[in-house]
Design an enzyme around this catalytic site. Structure first.
Site, PDB file in Angstrom:
ATOM      1  N   ASN A  34     104.939 -61.490  98.237  1.00 56.54           N
ATOM      2  CA  ASN A  34     106.275 -60.910  98.089  1.00 56.54           C
ATOM      3  C   ASN A  34     106.979 -60.679  99.423  1.00 56.54           C
ATOM      4  OD1 ASN A  34     104.806 -58.728  98.897  1.00 56.54           O
ATOM      5  ND2 ASN A  34     105.164 -57.486  97.076  1.00 56.54           N
ATOM      6  N   GLU A  70     101.212 -45.756 109.514  1.00 51.17           N
ATOM      7  CA  GLU A  70     101.219 -47.221 109.610  1.00 51.17           C
ATOM      8  C   GLU A  70     101.736 -47.705 110.967  1.00 51.17           C
ATOM      9  OE1 GLU A  70     101.714 -48.024 104.788  1.00 51.17           O
ATOM     10  OE2 GLU A  70     103.298 -48.701 106.138  1.00 51.17           O
ATOM     11  N   HIS A 110     106.383 -56.057 103.592  1.00 55.52           N
ATOM     12  CA  HIS A 110     105.806 -54.727 103.346  1.00 55.52           C
ATOM     13  C   HIS A 110     106.723 -53.696 103.994  1.00 55.52           C
ATOM     14  CE1 HIS A 110     102.986 -51.339 103.321  1.00 55.52           C
ATOM     15  NE2 HIS A 110     103.460 -51.090 104.543  1.00 55.52           N
ATOM     16  N   TYR A 113      95.170 -51.255 104.154  1.00 56.64           N
ATOM     17  CA  TYR A 113      95.460 -51.083 102.725  1.00 56.64           C
ATOM     18  C   TYR A 113      94.444 -50.174 102.030  1.00 56.64           C
ATOM     19  CZ  TYR A 113      99.276 -54.527 102.072  1.00 56.64           C
ATOM     20  OH  TYR A 113     100.477 -55.197 102.063  1.00 56.64           O
ATOM     21  N   LYS A 158     105.214 -60.811 105.760  1.00 57.97           N
ATOM     22  CA  LYS A 158     103.879 -61.226 105.309  1.00 57.97           C
ATOM     23  C   LYS A 158     103.647 -62.731 105.513  1.00 57.97           C
ATOM     24  CE  LYS A 158     103.244 -57.576 101.809  1.00 57.97           C
ATOM     25  NZ  LYS A 158     102.910 -57.340 100.370  1.00 57.97           N
TER      26      LYS A 158
HETATM   27  O1  CDP Z   1     104.335 -53.200  98.582  1.00 56.68           O
HETATM   28  P1  CDP Z   1     104.679 -52.122  97.586  1.00 56.68           P
HETATM   29  O2  CDP Z   1     104.640 -50.742  98.202  1.00 56.68           O
HETATM   30  O3  CDP Z   1     105.954 -52.404  96.860  1.00 56.68           O
HETATM   31  O4  CDP Z   1     103.549 -52.175  96.449  1.00 56.68           O
HETATM   32  P2  CDP Z   1     102.107 -51.482  96.371  1.00 56.68           P
HETATM   33  O5  CDP Z   1     101.946 -50.969  94.981  1.00 56.68           O
HETATM   34  O6  CDP Z   1     101.922 -50.514  97.499  1.00 56.68           O
HETATM   35  O7  CDP Z   1     101.101 -52.684  96.526  1.00 56.68           O
HETATM   36  C1  CDP Z   1     100.810 -53.245  97.803  1.00 56.68           C
HETATM   37  C2  CDP Z   1     100.871 -54.743  97.681  1.00 56.68           C
HETATM   38  O8  CDP Z   1      99.814 -55.169  96.829  1.00 56.68           O
HETATM   39  C3  CDP Z   1     102.133 -55.297  97.059  1.00 56.68           C
HETATM   40  O9  CDP Z   1     103.185 -55.481  97.986  1.00 56.68           O
HETATM   41  C4  CDP Z   1     101.654 -56.615  96.489  1.00 56.68           C
HETATM   42  O10 CDP Z   1     101.725 -57.650  97.445  1.00 56.68           O
HETATM   43  C5  CDP Z   1     100.203 -56.348  96.162  1.00 56.68           C
HETATM   44  N1  CDP Z   1     100.012 -56.188  94.713  1.00 56.68           N
HETATM   45  C6  CDP Z   1      99.400 -57.191  93.985  1.00 56.68           C
HETATM   46  O11 CDP Z   1      99.035 -58.216  94.556  1.00 56.68           O
HETATM   47  N2  CDP Z   1      99.216 -57.050  92.628  1.00 56.68           N
HETATM   48  C7  CDP Z   1      99.622 -55.940  91.989  1.00 56.68           C
HETATM   49  N3  CDP Z   1      99.450 -55.824  90.678  1.00 56.68           N
HETATM   50  C8  CDP Z   1     100.251 -54.904  92.718  1.00 56.68           C
HETATM   51  C9  CDP Z   1     100.430 -55.057  94.082  1.00 56.68           C
HETATM   52 MG    MG Z   2     103.060 -49.671  99.021  1.00 60.87          MG
END
Ligand code: CDP
Ligand code: MG
Length: 136
Positions: free
Chosen positions: A115, A129, A118, A52, A12
Site C-alpha cells: 500500500n 518511530e 506508512h 512492526y 514502501k
Molecule cells: O499502515 P496502517 O497504519 O494503515 O495499518 P496497520 O493496521 O497499522 O497495519 C500495518 C500494515 O500491515 C499495513 O499498512 C499493511 O501494509 C499491512 N497489513 C496487511 O498486510 N494485512 C492486513 N490485513 C492489515 C495490514
Molecule cells: Mg499502523
C-alpha cells in the site's frame, strides 16, 4: 495557535521499486509538509520485526516484515501543523480499495500489503518511530 508536529513517513518497497518516490515526496510538499530528514535504506528482517512489533500477534506479521525488508525504502521526517493526522488523511485507508479519491494509497497502492506508504498513527508513536530510524 500553531501545532507543529513531526511524523514518520515511509515510502514502501512497492513504490520505490516503481520509482515513485519523487512523485510521492512532491505530494507531501504540495500539502504543506516540510521534509526535514530523509534517507533511502534497505532494512533487515530483524529491524522490520522491531519496527512492526506492535503487530507481532497478527496473522500478517511475518509477511509484513518480509515485505518491508524486501527492498529499499525511503524514510522521512515530515513536519507541518497537525502532521500526524494530516499525513494519515493524505495516505488514506490501509486497504487501497477503501481509500478515498486523491489519497496516496488510492493513487499508488496495489493491495493491502503493498500500500505504498506508512505513517505514524499517533504523536507518541511518531516520536518512537522517528527515534527508531533517525536517532544517532
Ligand atoms: O499502515 P496502517 O497504519 O494503515 O495499518 P496497520 O493496521 O497499522 O497495519 C500495518 C500494515 O500491515 C499495513 O499498512 C499493511 O501494509 C499491512 N497489513 C496487511 O498486510 N494485512 C492486513 N490485513 C492489515 C495490514
Ligand atoms: Mg499502523
Amino acid at each position: 495557535m500553531s501545532n507543529i508536529e513531526q511524523t514518520l513517513s515511509i515510502i514502501k518497497p512497492d513504490a520505490v521499486e516503481r520509482n515513485l518516490q519523487d512523485q510521492i515526496k512532491q505530494e507531501f510538499i504540495n500539502k504543506g509538509f516540510e521534509i526535514i530528514k530523509e534517507k533511502k535504506i534497505h532494512i533487515s528482517k530483524e529491524d522490520a520485526e522491531k519496527f512492526y512489533k506492535v503487530h507481532n500477534s497478527k496473522p500478517f506479521y511475518n509477511d509484513l516484515c518480509d515485505y518491508l525488508s524486501s527492498g529499499p525504502i525511503v524514510v522521512m521526517t515530515l513536519q507541518r501543523e497537525s502532521a500526524v493526522m494530516e499525513n494519515r488523511k493524505l495516505m488514506g485507508a490501509t486497504n487501497p480499495i477503501d481509500a478515498e479519491e486523491g489519497t496516496l494509497r488510492k493513487k499508488y497502492g496495489i493491495s493491502i500489503d503493498k500500500n505504498s506508504v506508512h505513517g505514524s498513527d499517533s504523536l507518541e508513536n511518531a516520536r518512537i518511530e522517528l527515534d527508531f530510524f533517525f536517532k544517532n
